[in-house]
Write an enzyme that holds these catalytic residues in place. Structure first.
Site, PDB file in Angstrom:
ATOM      1  N   ARG A  66      -6.674   2.682  -0.327  1.00  0.00           N
ATOM      2  CA  ARG A  66      -7.535   1.677   0.301  1.00  0.00           C
ATOM      3  C   ARG A  66      -8.929   1.834  -0.291  1.00  0.00           C
ATOM      4  O   ARG A  66      -9.371   2.960  -0.564  1.00  0.00           O
ATOM      5  CB  ARG A  66      -7.606   1.876   1.827  1.00  0.00           C
ATOM      6  CG  ARG A  66      -6.339   1.523   2.571  1.00  0.00           C
ATOM      7  CD  ARG A  66      -6.133   0.002   2.691  1.00  0.00           C
ATOM      8  NE  ARG A  66      -4.936  -0.344   3.447  1.00  0.00           N
ATOM      9  CZ  ARG A  66      -3.737  -0.583   2.926  1.00  0.00           C
ATOM     10  NH1 ARG A  66      -3.553  -0.494   1.630  1.00  0.00           N
ATOM     11  NH2 ARG A  66      -2.719  -0.908   3.696  1.00  0.00           N
TER      12      ARG A  66
ATOM     13  N   GLU B 127     -11.957  -7.569   0.165  1.00  0.00           N
ATOM     14  CA  GLU B 127     -10.876  -8.292  -0.508  1.00  0.00           C
ATOM     15  C   GLU B 127     -10.850  -9.740  -0.049  1.00  0.00           C
ATOM     16  O   GLU B 127     -10.892  -9.979   1.162  1.00  0.00           O
ATOM     17  CB  GLU B 127      -9.543  -7.596  -0.234  1.00  0.00           C
ATOM     18  CG  GLU B 127      -9.533  -6.188  -0.829  1.00  0.00           C
ATOM     19  CD  GLU B 127      -8.195  -5.473  -0.706  1.00  0.00           C
ATOM     20  OE1 GLU B 127      -7.256  -6.027  -0.131  1.00  0.00           O
ATOM     21  OE2 GLU B 127      -8.116  -4.345  -1.203  1.00  0.00           O
TER      22      GLU B 127
ATOM     23  N   HIS C 118      -4.841  -6.219  -5.227  1.00  0.00           N
ATOM     24  CA  HIS C 118      -4.017  -5.590  -4.172  1.00  0.00           C
ATOM     25  C   HIS C 118      -2.554  -6.054  -4.252  1.00  0.00           C
ATOM     26  O   HIS C 118      -2.002  -6.603  -3.288  1.00  0.00           O
ATOM     27  CB  HIS C 118      -4.600  -5.858  -2.770  1.00  0.00           C
ATOM     28  CG  HIS C 118      -4.263  -4.746  -1.816  1.00  0.00           C
ATOM     29  ND1 HIS C 118      -5.179  -4.193  -0.957  1.00  0.00           N
ATOM     30  CD2 HIS C 118      -3.111  -4.061  -1.614  1.00  0.00           C
ATOM     31  CE1 HIS C 118      -4.601  -3.227  -0.265  1.00  0.00           C
ATOM     32  NE2 HIS C 118      -3.338  -3.130  -0.652  1.00  0.00           N
TER      33      HIS C 118
HETATM   34  P1  NAD Z   1       3.170   7.797   3.490  1.00  0.00           P
HETATM   35  O1  NAD Z   1       2.854   7.843   4.935  1.00  0.00           O
HETATM   36  O2  NAD Z   1       4.585   7.948   3.065  1.00  0.00           O
HETATM   37  O3  NAD Z   1       2.328   8.914   2.703  1.00  0.00           O
HETATM   38  C1  NAD Z   1       0.968   9.173   2.906  1.00  0.00           C
HETATM   39  C2  NAD Z   1       0.756  10.642   2.636  1.00  0.00           C
HETATM   40  O4  NAD Z   1      -0.642  10.928   2.558  1.00  0.00           O
HETATM   41  C3  NAD Z   1       1.337  11.496   3.748  1.00  0.00           C
HETATM   42  O5  NAD Z   1       2.159  12.475   3.176  1.00  0.00           O
HETATM   43  C4  NAD Z   1       0.106  12.091   4.404  1.00  0.00           C
HETATM   44  O6  NAD Z   1       0.359  13.352   4.948  1.00  0.00           O
HETATM   45  C5  NAD Z   1      -0.844  12.167   3.219  1.00  0.00           C
HETATM   46  N1  NAD Z   1      -2.241  12.380   3.595  1.00  0.00           N
HETATM   47  C6  NAD Z   1      -2.890  12.037   4.734  1.00  0.00           C
HETATM   48  N2  NAD Z   1      -4.168  12.455   4.688  1.00  0.00           N
HETATM   49  C7  NAD Z   1      -4.338  13.050   3.492  1.00  0.00           C
HETATM   50  C8  NAD Z   1      -5.438  13.694   2.858  1.00  0.00           C
HETATM   51  N3  NAD Z   1      -6.625  13.821   3.478  1.00  0.00           N
HETATM   52  N4  NAD Z   1      -5.262  14.196   1.615  1.00  0.00           N
HETATM   53  C9  NAD Z   1      -4.074  14.105   0.995  1.00  0.00           C
HETATM   54  N5  NAD Z   1      -2.985  13.523   1.566  1.00  0.00           N
HETATM   55  C10 NAD Z   1      -3.121  13.006   2.789  1.00  0.00           C
HETATM   56  O7  NAD Z   1       2.580   6.416   2.975  1.00  0.00           O
HETATM   57  P2  NAD Z   1       2.822   5.692   1.575  1.00  0.00           P
HETATM   58  O8  NAD Z   1       3.847   4.642   1.741  1.00  0.00           O
HETATM   59  O9  NAD Z   1       2.962   6.720   0.516  1.00  0.00           O
HETATM   60  O10 NAD Z   1       1.427   4.924   1.440  1.00  0.00           O
HETATM   61  C11 NAD Z   1       0.219   5.656   1.345  1.00  0.00           C
HETATM   62  C12 NAD Z   1      -0.965   4.739   1.469  1.00  0.00           C
HETATM   63  O11 NAD Z   1      -1.005   3.887   0.335  1.00  0.00           O
HETATM   64  C13 NAD Z   1      -0.893   3.786   2.663  1.00  0.00           C
HETATM   65  O12 NAD Z   1      -1.435   4.365   3.839  1.00  0.00           O
HETATM   66  C14 NAD Z   1      -1.690   2.600   2.196  1.00  0.00           C
HETATM   67  O13 NAD Z   1      -3.040   2.725   2.571  1.00  0.00           O
HETATM   68  C15 NAD Z   1      -1.573   2.642   0.685  1.00  0.00           C
HETATM   69  N6  NAD Z   1      -0.689   1.582   0.174  1.00  0.00           N
HETATM   70  C16 NAD Z   1      -1.207   0.711  -0.719  1.00  0.00           C
HETATM   71  C17 NAD Z   1      -0.413  -0.284  -1.242  1.00  0.00           C
HETATM   72  C18 NAD Z   1      -0.956  -1.250  -2.269  1.00  0.00           C
HETATM   73  O14 NAD Z   1      -0.467  -2.352  -2.372  1.00  0.00           O
HETATM   74  N7  NAD Z   1      -1.936  -0.864  -3.043  1.00  0.00           N
HETATM   75  C19 NAD Z   1       0.927  -0.417  -0.830  1.00  0.00           C
HETATM   76  C20 NAD Z   1       1.427   0.502   0.073  1.00  0.00           C
HETATM   77  C21 NAD Z   1       0.608   1.502   0.567  1.00  0.00           C
END
Ligand code: NAD
Length: 308
Positions: free
Chosen positions: A226, A255, A274
């Site tokens: 994000r 955005e 995005h």
């Molecule tokens: P997920 O929940 O499977 O994984 C997120 C991971 O980040 C978890 O393992 C969590 O423990 C870890 N985490 C939390 N705080 C942290 C920190 N301070 N340092 C390091 N790791 C930390 O989620 P995901 O499906 O892998 O998605 C992750 C993020 O990516 C989402 O929350 C979203 O914001 C973003 N995302 C973006 C898009 C896009 O289109 N660009 C699409 C999907 C997700």
């Protein structure tokens, strides 16, 4: 919980065609209809949505079609007794493939040649500009669905993978795992730093001027998390003064990214709107999650991906 209607909020259109989502959700034994901002809800409704609305708090269950749920007021859901689920778990191919695309573009200079193509320009990059991903180090910050997918692909490409996760526990295909308080050390040797953690109070502003200064001058930042995980001014300064070599940004502070934003014209920046998770099968992936949870409700089991 007894679900008598699946209401597909029109904001779903930001990620996939409404008719495709409705068609994918048909056949679950529950009527499906598209609703707009003026719709009202009751405790027999499941709402499938991209964006939050206050009225959704009257429903039984709200399913957000994104992995990140930072725009939803989790406390309000808990206070209202409304179940909130997200779409973590379905982005293990899309976003990692996009991330590998950015890495490959930077290493092989594809973004530069694509720009030059518009001018019929045959100019070749200097001898020392291209490099190979093989042997380079990538630091994956956030080792969830997306982070693991990136680690697996980077490892398969012969890269050295380090990662950051809250527990510090080992992860498959990751040579060294750091905890968030060791982020400085985690990024120090990396040619690429990929952000794929959620936006939380801990991660907001995580990539600031001090962290960017720890990164190598020839390194690239990739943000598929994000926008606010990165301090905007700090990144712009770091790109301008050569603290880092470039960035690929799919997530932005505002955005759409405003038309006059300096990042648009930055030669060493790849801006995507995005779309890292976009795929022509998104509706099917979401419908499978909703279906699984409807079956869990029928069997009296707890819901998958419940966040409130
Ligand atoms: P997920 O929940 O499977 O994984 C997120 C991971 O980040 C978890 O393992 C969590 O423990 C870890 N985490 C939390 N705080 C942290 C920190 N301070 N340092 C390091 N790791 C930390 O989620 P995901 O499906 O892998 O998605 C992750 C993020 O990516 C989402 O929350 C979203 O914001 C973003 N995302 C973006 C898009 C896009 O289109 N660009 C699409 C999907 C997700």
């Amino acid at each position: 919980m007894d679900i008598a209607r699946i209401a597909v909020h029109e904001s779903v259109a930001k990620a996939c065609p409404l008719e495709a989502m409705v068609a994918a959700l048909q056949g679950l034994g529950v009527p499906v209809e598209v609703v707009g901002d003026d719709a009202t809800f009751d405790t027999s409704d499941c709402v499938v949505t991209f964006s939050p609305r206050e009225a959704f708090l009257d429903a039984a269950w709200v399913h957000g079609i994104r992995a990140g749920y930072d725009e939803f007021d989790v406390d309000a859901y808990e206070a209202a007794g409304t179940v909130l689920t997200n779409s973590t778990g379905i982005h293990g191919d899309t976003v990692p493939e996009t991330a590998v695309g950015y890495l490959t573009a930077f290493a092989r200079r594809l973004h530069v040649y694509r720009d030059r193509q518009g001018d019929n320009d045959w100019t070749q990059e200097p001898y020392d500009a291209p490099f190979t991903l093989t042997g380079e180090q990538v630091c994956v910050a956030g080792l969830g669905t997306i982070g693991q997918g990136i680690a697996d692909r980077a490892d398969a490409l012969g890269m050295e993978v380090v990662g950051v996760r809250r527990s510090g526990d080992p992860a498959e295909n990751v040579e060294r795992v750091y905890t968030p308080d060791e982020l400085d050390a985690a990024v120090a040797d990396a040619r690429f730093v990929v952000l794929c953690c959620p936006l939380t109070v801990e991660t907001e502003g995580m990539v600031d001027a001090a962290l960017l200064a720890q990164m190598r001058a020839d390194s690239y930042l990739v943000n598929v998390a994000r926008g606010p995980v990165v301090v905007e001014d700090a990144l712009l300064n770091a790109l301008d003064d050569g603290t880092i070599a470039g960035a690929a940004l799919d997530a932005h502070w505002e955005e759409p990214l405003p038309a006059n934003h300096p990042l648009w014209d930055h030669e060493s920046v790849i801006v995507t709107p995005h779309v890292a998770a976009f795929t022509n099968r998104y509706h099917e992936d979401i419908a499978a999650l909703v279906q699984e949870n409807i079956e869990r409700i029928d069997r009296g089991k707890s819901l998958r991906n419940r966040v409130a």
